[in-house]
Design a protein around this motif. Sequence first.
Motif, PDB file in Angstrom:
ATOM      1  N   ASP A 179       0.835  -1.205   0.000  1.00 23.72           N
ATOM      2  CA  ASP A 179       0.000   0.000   0.000  1.00 23.72           C
ATOM      3  C   ASP A 179       0.873   1.259   0.000  1.00 23.72           C
ATOM      4  N   ASP A 180       0.319   2.373  -0.446  1.00 19.54           N
ATOM      5  CA  ASP A 180       0.996   3.675  -0.404  1.00 19.54           C
ATOM      6  C   ASP A 180       2.367   3.625  -1.067  1.00 19.54           C
ATOM      7  N   GLU A 236      -4.324   4.591  -6.792  1.00 22.61           N
ATOM      8  CA  GLU A 236      -5.266   5.048  -5.760  1.00 22.61           C
ATOM      9  C   GLU A 236      -5.522   6.539  -5.876  1.00 22.61           C
TER      10      GLU A 236
HETATM   11 CA    CA Z   1      -3.114   3.683   0.133  1.00 25.98          CA
END
Ligand code: CA
Length: 279
Positions: A179-180, A236
């Motif tokens: 993630d990220d 995202e």
């Molecule tokens: Ca994220």
Amino acid sequence: SKELGRNSFQMYKASMNARSLERLSMQSRFQSALENGEFELYFQPLKCLVSGRITSLECLLRWHDPNLGMISPAQFIPLAEELGLIVKLDEWVIDRACAQLAHWQKMNIDVRHLAINVSAQHLTQGDLVNSLHNALSKYELEGNQIELELTEGCFISNFQCAKDVLSSVKKMGVSIALDDFGTGYSALSYLTKLPIDILKIDPSFIAKIPDEYGNSEIVSAIVAMAKALKLHVVAEGVEKQEQMRFLQKLGCHAMQGYLYCKPLSQAAWCEFYQAEKLI
Ligand code: CA
Ligand code: C2E
Ligand code: CA
Ligand code: CA
């Protein structure tokens, strides 16, 4: 003497600073919030940029405090981590998410993958493998229906431990998403040293497309690298048509963001799904 004892107690009380009082009250508030059902899961669908279909659904935690109203996870997750309550919260999320998935299956709502966020601490404390295993068997689900979302922070404190947990999780058929991506450190070496399946490009890169110089190039390089490494790549924070078209042209696999759908309550998600099925 008695007097002395009372005095030292007064001194102790005075030295107990506001911070520790705050900690104490937060700890009991978390506990009662769990017991009183103040936490709720919201769901945000990810859209495949090739087929246009929903590829998975991310679970996002919400806290409805009776006095303060809705508290953002960006606020309470770091606090729960600091207070050592995150594992309990994560375990609650895993159980609820799996219960929900099993329920949707019975309603013929076909969620191919459910993505669950897991805190870094959960890899070194608690027993992630066991809580996942328990939830999967309790709700009669297959591991390949679940994706775990982890940030790079998960691997900094105890790499070997994190790696072992991920290997066990993978054996259950569960996928791992980083993630990220792009905001942490030494991410590139993690991509080959850990059993990662999915890269989620941080929204900060997407948000500045097309206005800020360099961001399109970074995103395009990340997508190319992910594809070369045979990883599934997700963007995202997609809010504009123009961003979506750019990602489509690059061959980015999926997108998530307000342009397609914001996080929804369970009831709103069921409605969204039914409407989407008719398209
Ligand atoms: Ca994220
Ligand atoms: P995340 O995992 O990176 O989740 C994506 C965040 O981006 C969510 O914020 C989502 O509501 C928001 N978002 C989605 N689309 C857009 C968009 O188009 N534009 C913008 N500006 N934002 C968008 P949210 O729900 O506030 O969650 C914040 C963070 O809290 C999450 O970031 C995750 O790190 C953490 N979190 C949320 N739920 C859980 C959970 O169940 N467990 C754990 N451990 N962490 C969680
Ligand atoms: Ca996430
Ligand atoms: Ca995050």
